[in-house]
Design a protein around this motif. Structure first.
Motif, PDB file in Angstrom:
ATOM      1  N   CYS A 103      40.045  42.510  39.567  1.00  0.00           N
ATOM      2  CA  CYS A 103      40.141  41.980  38.560  1.00  0.00           C
ATOM      3  C   CYS A 103      39.663  40.347  38.872  1.00  0.00           C
ATOM      4  CB  CYS A 103      40.388  42.162  37.308  1.00  0.00           C
ATOM      5  SG  CYS A 103      41.255  43.611  37.144  1.00  0.00           S
ATOM      6  N   PRO A 216      38.034  50.112  34.335  1.00  0.00           N
ATOM      7  CA  PRO A 216      37.111  49.581  33.422  1.00  0.00           C
ATOM      8  C   PRO A 216      38.225  47.471  32.707  1.00  0.00           C
ATOM      9  CG  PRO A 216      38.298  51.519  32.476  1.00  0.00           C
ATOM     10  CD  PRO A 216      38.520  51.053  34.135  1.00  0.00           C
ATOM     11  N   ILE A 217      38.712  47.265  33.113  1.00  0.00           N
ATOM     12  CA  ILE A 217      38.883  46.516  33.092  1.00  0.00           C
ATOM     13  C   ILE A 217      37.900  44.738  33.444  1.00  0.00           C
ATOM     14  CG2 ILE A 217      40.559  44.551  33.230  1.00  0.00           C
ATOM     15  CD1 ILE A 217      43.447  46.202  32.585  1.00  0.00           C
ATOM     16  N   THR A 219      34.997  45.704  34.321  1.00  0.00           N
ATOM     17  CA  THR A 219      33.644  46.268  34.045  1.00  0.00           C
ATOM     18  C   THR A 219      33.551  44.904  32.991  1.00  0.00           C
ATOM     19  OG1 THR A 219      33.336  48.585  35.068  1.00  0.00           O
ATOM     20  CG2 THR A 219      31.994  47.874  33.273  1.00  0.00           C
ATOM     21  N   ALA A 220      34.054  45.341  32.626  1.00  0.00           N
ATOM     22  CA  ALA A 220      34.837  44.322  31.357  1.00  0.00           C
ATOM     23  C   ALA A 220      34.617  42.394  30.940  1.00  0.00           C
ATOM     24  CB  ALA A 220      35.597  44.024  29.756  1.00  0.00           C
ATOM     25  N   ILE A 221      35.048  42.447  32.471  1.00  0.00           N
ATOM     26  CA  ILE A 221      35.480  40.899  32.908  1.00  0.00           C
ATOM     27  C   ILE A 221      33.766  40.791  33.413  1.00  0.00           C
ATOM     28  CG2 ILE A 221      36.300  39.631  34.540  1.00  0.00           C
ATOM     29  CD1 ILE A 221      39.411  41.062  34.476  1.00  0.00           C
ATOM     30  N   ILE A 223      31.019  42.133  32.712  1.00  0.00           N
ATOM     31  CA  ILE A 223      29.808  41.380  32.261  1.00  0.00           C
ATOM     32  C   ILE A 223      29.730  40.697  31.210  1.00  0.00           C
ATOM     33  CG2 ILE A 223      29.164  42.670  29.360  1.00  0.00           C
ATOM     34  CD1 ILE A 223      30.310  45.537  30.080  1.00  0.00           C
ATOM     35  N   GLY A 224      31.315  40.221  31.333  1.00  0.00           N
ATOM     36  CA  GLY A 224      31.147  38.669  30.379  1.00  0.00           C
ATOM     37  C   GLY A 224      30.402  37.829  31.413  1.00  0.00           C
ATOM     38  N   TRP A 227      27.104  37.753  31.814  1.00  0.00           N
ATOM     39  CA  TRP A 227      25.591  37.630  30.334  1.00  0.00           C
ATOM     40  C   TRP A 227      25.963  35.953  30.454  1.00  0.00           C
ATOM     41  CZ3 TRP A 227      25.082  40.848  25.905  1.00  0.00           C
ATOM     42  CH2 TRP A 227      24.773  40.018  25.096  1.00  0.00           C
TER      43      TRP A 227
END
Length: 536
Positions: A103, A216-217, A219-221, A223-224, A227
């Motif tokens: 992460c 999952p963590i 993945t969220a980072i 994506i941000g 973007w």
């Protein structure tokens, strides 16, 4: 080749300082010895006290005893919960290395490299200070990866080893306490399978389990971050990736079922092989080799079929892993060019490829491995728990321990209206048995086969569960089984059985057991054989 260590060789890890453990400097003396010549068993370090079977076994036993106490409140014990309490803290702290690696390092490194690519492709001009800072950050993150990656794997495999040793310790302790009724519900093959196959799952599963949270963590980072580079096209690529998660959940269930079926077939095969080896003389005498060989081959064929299906599923997981990267990038760039109407610069392509590749490793390789290996480990823990829940021998509380060293006149065996059964739900084996045996008395129990003579002796030893009545045994009890056994060694070693050799006592034992005449016959026969060989 040496098979025994002649001296203690303390493990330097126990006394190593922080930097020595961080750089694995404590292994250098072993590497230098290996460079000079082949390593011997005496060169291997002793096990650190913190990792010894006694330490981790006692720790696991305490937590399992807490689970057993829950049965008084009507709750079911759980070996999984006992495992989490015993090793969960160390494992979670070690898992922080994975969180930092996945992460933080794997996200920032492509971003800084993207800035450098953007500068050298003349899409953006950076100052010299910025170039030095971004270059230093890339090098620093690469150095951090070396420390976090290897420290994590060392700690994870060490935790898996502790869990494996602790479970082996529990199984061994339980095997020594099993009652005769429990032994009839389990087999030696099952115990061997638990100690050889089931516990080995822990060595691999602990390596991947942190990715269930880190994936999952991350993945969220990611994506941000994506973007800001390719707008909502990042969601298109990630959505393709997330479609694999339900698929992996289904795969995890299949792995659990296959593991359970494979383990039961392995238990049956090992049990059959133990029985065949034990009765090999009879099998050879009657010429039953081929029927029994066909029986073993049939069970092995069914076992290999389950193993083959497991391998096919793992191959399917790997195929999904290799295909996913190309598919994700294709979908993301197509949506970015056609939907967002953006320009694909070298910096955007590199950052997207690097981040999606890191995410692909976590979510389509390590995450599925965590599900598969975790499911197999839970099945193994449940199998071990089922074995640990078997009935144990009756406690010594059934014996009269008010006087541990009574006088000879006070010794004896008393049974008053004893009702006993091998199976709590079955018919009673002994019914209303009353007897007393005092010092100097001889009590003979006779009857046909299966009338309960052995069960009577087992009730005195505490092996047969007492349903009602009372059994009192005061003094020492010696039990001579009707099935004699010897271990590999000389007659002398079998007699002294590890005790200090006392010649007069040894001769007295041979005389009492009427072995002196047999030994003399053996010596005479050996002398005759030697004389024939010399004359020939």
């Amino acid at each position: 080749m040496e098979f025994e260590k002649t001296k203690e060789y303390p493990n330097p890890w126990s006394t190593a300082n922080f930097f020595s453990r961080l750089f694995f400097w404590w292994l250098n003396p072993l590497f230098l010895k290996g460079r000079k010549g082949n390593l011997k068993l005496s060169d291997i370090y002793d096990c650190p006290p913190v990792d010894s079977s006694e330490k981790v076994g006692e720790k696991m036993q305490r937590e399992w005893d807490k689970e057993l106490k829950k049965m008084k409140d009507g709750k079911k014990p759980s070996l999984v919960k006992a495992t989490v309490r015993a090793f969960g803290l160390f494992y979670c702290l070690n898992g922080l290395y994975t969180m930092i690696e996945e992460c933080f390092i794997h996200v920032l490194q492509p971003i800084f490299l993207g800035y450098l690519i953007e500068h050298f492709s003349r899409m953006r001009r950076l100052t010299m200070d910025e170039l030095y800072i971004f270059t230093a950050c890339v090098c620093l993150l690469a150095a951090m990866f070396v420390f976090t990656h290897h420290k994590y794997f060392f700690g994870a495999q060490r935790c898996g080893m502790r869990l494996r040793v602790a479970c082996c310790n529990l199984v061994y302790r339980k095997a020594l306490k099993l009652s005769q009724s429990s032994l009839s519900r389990t087999t030696v093959g099952q115990m061997v399978n638990l100690l050889s196959n089931d516990v080995n799952r822990f060595d691999q599963s602990v390596v991947y389990l942190p990715y269930l949270i880190a994936g999952p963590i991350q993945t969220a980072i990611i994506i941000g971050v994506l973007w800001t580079h390719i707008n909502y096209a990042s969601l298109a690529g990630v959505s393709v990736l997330l479609l694999y998660i339900p698929f992996q959940g289904m795969m995890g269930k299949l792995f659990s079922k296959l593991r359970l079926k494979t383990a039961s077939l392995t238990d049956e095969r090992i049990r059959l092989m133990n029985e065949i080896i034990g009765g090999m003389r009879v099998i050879k005498m009657y010429g039953w080799e081929f029927p029994f060989a066909n029986l073993v081959a049939s069970i092995r064929k069914r076992e290999v079929t389950k193993i083959r299906w497991t391998s096919i599923l793992r191959g399917l997981n790997l195929a999904v892993f290799f295909i996913s990267s190309k598919l994700i990038l294709l979908v993301s760039f197509v949506v970015f060019v056609l939907g967002v109407k953006g320009d694909l610069t070298p910096e955007k392509v590199f950052v997207c490829m690097a981040l999606f590749n890191n995410l692909r490793l976590s979510m389509t390789l390590f995450f599925p491995y965590a599900i598969a290996q975790g499911a197999e480990s839970i099945i193994s823990l449940k199998r071990i728990q089922k074995f640990l829940m078997l009935e144990e021998q009756q406690d010594t509380s059934l014996l009269d321990v008010s006087n541990l060293r009574p006088k000879l006149s006070q010794c004896g065996i008393w049974m008053q209206k004893v009702v006993a059964s091998w199976n709590k739900d079955g018919e009673s084996t002994l019914r209303n048995v009353t007897l007393s045996v005092k010092p100097g008395e001889l009590l003979a129990v006779v009857g046909p086969v299966g009338c309960g003579k052995t069960s009577l002796l087992m009730s005195i030893l505490g092996e047969l569960p007492i349903v009602s009545g009372e059994v009192k045994v005061r003094g020492k009890v010696a039990y001579a089984s009707q099935e004699p056994w010897v271990f590999a060694g000389s007659v002398k070693q079998n007699v002294i059985f590890g005790s200090t050799f006392d010649e007069s006592r040894y001769k007295n034992v041979l005389n009492v057991c009427a072995l002196d005449k047999d030994i003399e016959l053996f010596r005479t026969e050996i002398k005759l054989l030697l004389a024939k060989e010399v004359s020939a």
